[in-house]
Design a protein around this motif. Structure first.
Motif, mmCIF file in Angstrom:
data_model
loop_
_atom_site.group_PDB
_atom_site.id
_atom_site.type_symbol
_atom_site.label_atom_id
_atom_site.label_comp_id
_atom_site.label_asym_id
_atom_site.label_seq_id
_atom_site.Cartn_x
_atom_site.Cartn_y
_atom_site.Cartn_z
ATOM 1 N N ASP A 7 10.638 -3.220 -9.936
ATOM 2 C CA ASP A 7 11.438 -1.997 -10.073
ATOM 3 C C ASP A 7 11.147 -1.079 -8.890
ATOM 4 O OD1 ASP A 7 12.761 0.301 -10.718
ATOM 5 O OD2 ASP A 7 11.816 0.598 -12.674
ATOM 6 N N PRO A 8 11.976 -1.148 -7.846
ATOM 7 C CA PRO A 8 11.732 -0.354 -6.624
ATOM 8 C C PRO A 8 11.725 1.151 -6.852
ATOM 9 C CG PRO A 8 13.366 -2.076 -6.235
ATOM 10 C CD PRO A 8 13.152 -2.020 -7.716
ATOM 11 N N ASN A 9 12.281 1.617 -7.992
ATOM 12 C CA ASN A 9 12.360 3.057 -8.245
ATOM 13 C C ASN A 9 11.309 3.538 -9.254
ATOM 14 O OD1 ASN A 9 14.699 3.446 -6.580
ATOM 15 N ND2 ASN A 9 15.918 2.490 -8.194
ATOM 16 N N PHE A 10 10.341 2.687 -9.550
ATOM 17 C CA PHE A 10 9.325 3.034 -10.545
ATOM 18 C C PHE A 10 8.356 4.052 -9.946
ATOM 19 C CE2 PHE A 10 5.844 1.369 -13.579
ATOM 20 C CZ PHE A 10 6.314 2.190 -14.602
ATOM 21 N N GLN A 11 8.490 5.310 -10.376
ATOM 22 C CA GLN A 11 7.730 6.408 -9.775
ATOM 23 C C GLN A 11 6.227 6.236 -9.947
ATOM 24 O OE1 GLN A 11 10.086 7.909 -7.511
ATOM 25 N NE2 GLN A 11 8.441 9.366 -7.872
ATOM 26 N N ARG A 12 5.819 5.748 -11.097
ATOM 27 C CA ARG A 12 4.382 5.582 -11.325
ATOM 28 C C ARG A 12 3.776 4.618 -10.298
ATOM 29 N NH1 ARG A 12 1.352 2.682 -16.419
ATOM 30 N NH2 ARG A 12 -0.771 3.009 -15.635
ATOM 31 N N ALA A 13 4.508 3.557 -9.994
ATOM 32 C CA ALA A 13 4.006 2.582 -9.017
ATOM 33 C C ALA A 13 3.984 3.188 -7.616
ATOM 34 C CB ALA A 13 4.876 1.322 -9.032
ATOM 35 N N LYS A 14 4.990 3.984 -7.291
ATOM 36 C CA LYS A 14 5.018 4.641 -5.977
ATOM 37 C C LYS A 14 3.829 5.577 -5.809
ATOM 38 C CE LYS A 14 10.053 4.666 -5.192
ATOM 39 N NZ LYS A 14 11.249 5.528 -5.019
ATOM 40 N N GLN A 15 3.606 6.409 -6.827
ATOM 41 C CA GLN A 15 2.505 7.363 -6.764
ATOM 42 C C GLN A 15 1.158 6.640 -6.778
ATOM 43 O OE1 GLN A 15 3.405 9.792 -10.156
ATOM 44 N NE2 GLN A 15 5.081 10.878 -9.127
ATOM 45 N N GLY A 16 1.077 5.581 -7.589
ATOM 46 C CA GLY A 16 -0.165 4.816 -7.669
ATOM 47 C C GLY A 16 -0.507 4.135 -6.359
ATOM 48 N N LEU A 17 0.512 3.599 -5.699
ATOM 49 C CA LEU A 17 0.294 2.939 -4.409
ATOM 50 C C LEU A 17 -0.229 3.937 -3.381
ATOM 51 C CD1 LEU A 17 0.528 0.480 -2.549
ATOM 52 C CD2 LEU A 17 2.931 1.102 -2.161
ATOM 53 N N GLN A 18 0.376 5.106 -3.352
ATOM 54 C CA GLN A 18 -0.066 6.140 -2.413
ATOM 55 C C GLN A 18 -1.513 6.550 -2.701
ATOM 56 O OE1 GLN A 18 2.138 9.804 -2.668
ATOM 57 N NE2 GLN A 18 1.562 10.450 -0.609
ATOM 58 N N LYS A 19 -1.834 6.721 -3.996
ATOM 59 C CA LYS A 19 -3.192 7.104 -4.384
ATOM 60 C C LYS A 19 -4.190 6.017 -3.991
ATOM 61 C CE LYS A 19 -4.264 6.925 -8.768
ATOM 62 N NZ LYS A 19 -4.365 7.277 -10.220
ATOM 63 N N ALA A 20 -3.842 4.751 -4.245
ATOM 64 C CA ALA A 20 -4.758 3.645 -3.933
ATOM 65 C C ALA A 20 -5.009 3.544 -2.435
ATOM 66 C CB ALA A 20 -4.184 2.331 -4.464
ATOM 67 N N GLN A 21 -3.954 3.740 -1.650
ATOM 68 C CA GLN A 21 -4.105 3.668 -0.195
ATOM 69 C C GLN A 21 -4.969 4.815 0.317
ATOM 70 O OE1 GLN A 21 0.089 3.562 0.727
ATOM 71 N NE2 GLN A 21 0.089 1.340 1.048
ATOM 72 N N GLN A 22 -4.794 6.000 -0.242
ATOM 73 C CA GLN A 22 -5.609 7.147 0.165
ATOM 74 C C GLN A 22 -7.065 6.958 -0.265
ATOM 75 O OE1 GLN A 22 -3.319 10.264 -1.724
ATOM 76 N NE2 GLN A 22 -2.344 10.853 0.201
ATOM 77 N N ARG A 23 -7.246 6.433 -1.493
ATOM 78 C CA ARG A 23 -8.609 6.194 -1.972
ATOM 79 C C ARG A 23 -9.308 5.136 -1.122
ATOM 80 N NH1 ARG A 23 -9.247 6.628 -7.603
ATOM 81 N NH2 ARG A 23 -11.096 5.316 -7.350
#
Length: 482
Positions: free
Chosen positions: A355-371
């Motif tokens: 699901d390319p529009n899944f906001q939780r996955a988008k935010q989670g990916l950004q958080k994981a990359q920053q972490r």
């Protein structure tokens, strides 16, 4: 003389009673007709019931009530009234036609054909009967091909064949049951459930239908819906040999899942959640979709108590059964809690592929990359030796202990003192970030609020002032940066 007078009085009384009764019957028939014209079918039916009770040998009254039953979709009761009509007046053509049409819609082809032929024997050119037979004969032939298609494993063609027949025979529970069985062979449980649900409406005492409906819903993991349908079976037969034991089983599973859900979502009692979900796995060793729900609950609740290894294992067990973006994100969160950043990033990306529009996955990916980026610099939780779920009082306690241990006054000049100075600054920075709700939230999202590159760090940060603020320390420490 007296006897003759008494007989006359009694005869008059009977005439009056009979006359009043007929008036009441006519009134019920009139009200029934009016309610039927308004579409108030239940009210119409009540008045036709009264009219039939008043004059059970009037074939027209039975016919009118049968018409209302048909409008309500109660073919079984309509047929009963039409049978009575033809018993009282075998030559009443409208009832014979109506009976034939009901039987055709139920796919009772032989009986339907006999009724239409009876009509044609009296009225050879009756268009309704002729048109009905034009539908009946091809449908009767089509029925023969279903078994052949199933035997040849051509299940898709068999579904199409039955679907065409259902257009002509929409009240056939047999055809819907047959199509449901073929849908199961195709793995289409939702269509099978839809067909079986229809049979429970077509047949008023369909305990077998309710049992199948409940069993298939449970197999899909829809435990609450399954429980609802099995209760319908028990309403019809409280001691049903299949429904009763199945009801006891799924009621227990339902209670455990409800307890786990409530503990997870409402009370945040993750230990109870884990206990209840584990019991589901013990009680249900076979049905994978029910086990999926239990594994998913364990995945989330083990994260809640910082048992990352168990969380990851249960997330993966759930994903072996069913790949859902939300569960993939839960698995990614478990990896993130265990600081397995590459795995977390991989799973957030996998969720976005579904699901390319899944906001939780988008935010989670950004958080994981920053972490992941932050892990290469300072991790304030690690510095103080506390878990990410630690409360503020535990953070302060850990800070005090670490600050006392690494205060530079405890070390002689040289490399050890320099190392302690660096450590002490990091400890104070960790306390500042993790005891400030806003800064801690930023850090948890992958941003270091004290990183000079972010442009948001506080100016004039003094680690010793922080330490003295908490301790009222007597240390008179002169600190020189070289």
């Amino acid at each position: 003389m007296y006897v003759l007078l008494l007989a006359a009085v009694l005869h008059f009384a009977l005439d009056v009673v009979g006359s009043v009764s007929q008036l009441e019957i006519n009134k019920h028939l009139e009200l029934g007709r009016e309610f039927l014209a308004k579409g108030q079918l239940q009210d119409a039916l009540s008045h036709y019931h009264a009219a039939v009770d008043g004059d059970p040998n009037n074939y027209l009254t039975h016919y009118k009530r049968g018409t209302v039953y048909l409008a309500l979709g109660k073919a079984k009761f309509a047929l009963h009234d039409l049978d009575k009509v033809l018993e009282l007046n075998a030559g009443f053509i409208p009832a014979r036609l109506q009976r034939g049409n009901i039987l055709l819609k139920q796919a009772n082809f032989d009986e339907a054909e006999a009724n239409f032929m009876d009509v044609l024997s009296v009225e050879p050119n009756n268009r309704d009967a002729l048109n009905a037979l034009d539908k009946l004969y091809p449908a009767k032939e089509d029925m023969k091909y279903i078994d052949m298609l199933v035997h040849n494993n051509d299940h898709t063609a068999a579904v199409h064949q039955i679907t065409r027949l259902i257009e002509i025979c929409p009240w056939s529970s047999h055809l819907r049951e047959r199509r449901a069985e073929i849908y199961l062979l195709l793995g289409d449980y939702m269509s099978a459930i839809s067909d079986i649900r229809s049979t429970t409406k077509l047949l008023s005492d369909n305990t077998e239908g309710f049992f199948k409906l409940s069993m298939w819903l449970y197999r899909l993991g829809q435990v609450e819906e399954a429980l609802k349908e099995i209760r319908e079976c028990l309403k019809l037969d409280p001691d049903h040999k299949e429904c009763f034991p199945f009801y006891k089983k799924i009621r227990k599973i339902s209670k455990l899942l409800q307890d786990a859900e409530k503990a997870s979502e409402d009370t945040k009692d993750y230990e109870t959640c884990v206990e209840s979900a584990r019991r589901v796995l013990i009680q249900e060793p076979d049905e994978q979709n029910v086990r999926f729900t239990a594994f998913h609950l364990l995945c989330k609740c083990y994260i809640g108590i910082s048992e990352t290894t168990d969380a990851i294992n249960n997330c993966q067990q759930a994903l072996k059964i069913r790949k859902e973006p939300g569960v993939i994100c839960d698995s990614a969160e478990a990896y993130l809690a265990g600081e397995m950043f590459d795995d977390a990033i991989r799973e957030f990306k996998e969720a976005l592929e579904i699901d390319p529009n899944f906001q939780r996955a988008k935010q989670g990916l950004q958080k994981a990359q920053q972490r992941q980026k932050m892990s290469e610099s300072r991790d304030y939780y690690k510095i103080l030796g506390v878990p990410r779920t630690a409360k503020k009082k535990d953070i302060i306690k850990a800070y005090r202990k670490a600050a006392q241990k690494w205060h530079p006054d405890n070390f002689q000049e040289g490399d050890e003192k320099k190392r302690a100075q660096k450590k002490f600054i990091d400890i104070a920075a960790a306390k500042e970030v993790l005891t400030d709700d806003e800064k801690r939230a930023k850090f948890d999202q992958g941003e270091d609020p004290l990183d000079p590159e972010s442009g948001r760090h506080q100016q004039g940060f003094n680690p010793f002032q922080e330490f003295h603020h908490f301790h009222g320390s007597p240390f008179q420490f002169k600190f020189h940066f070289n």
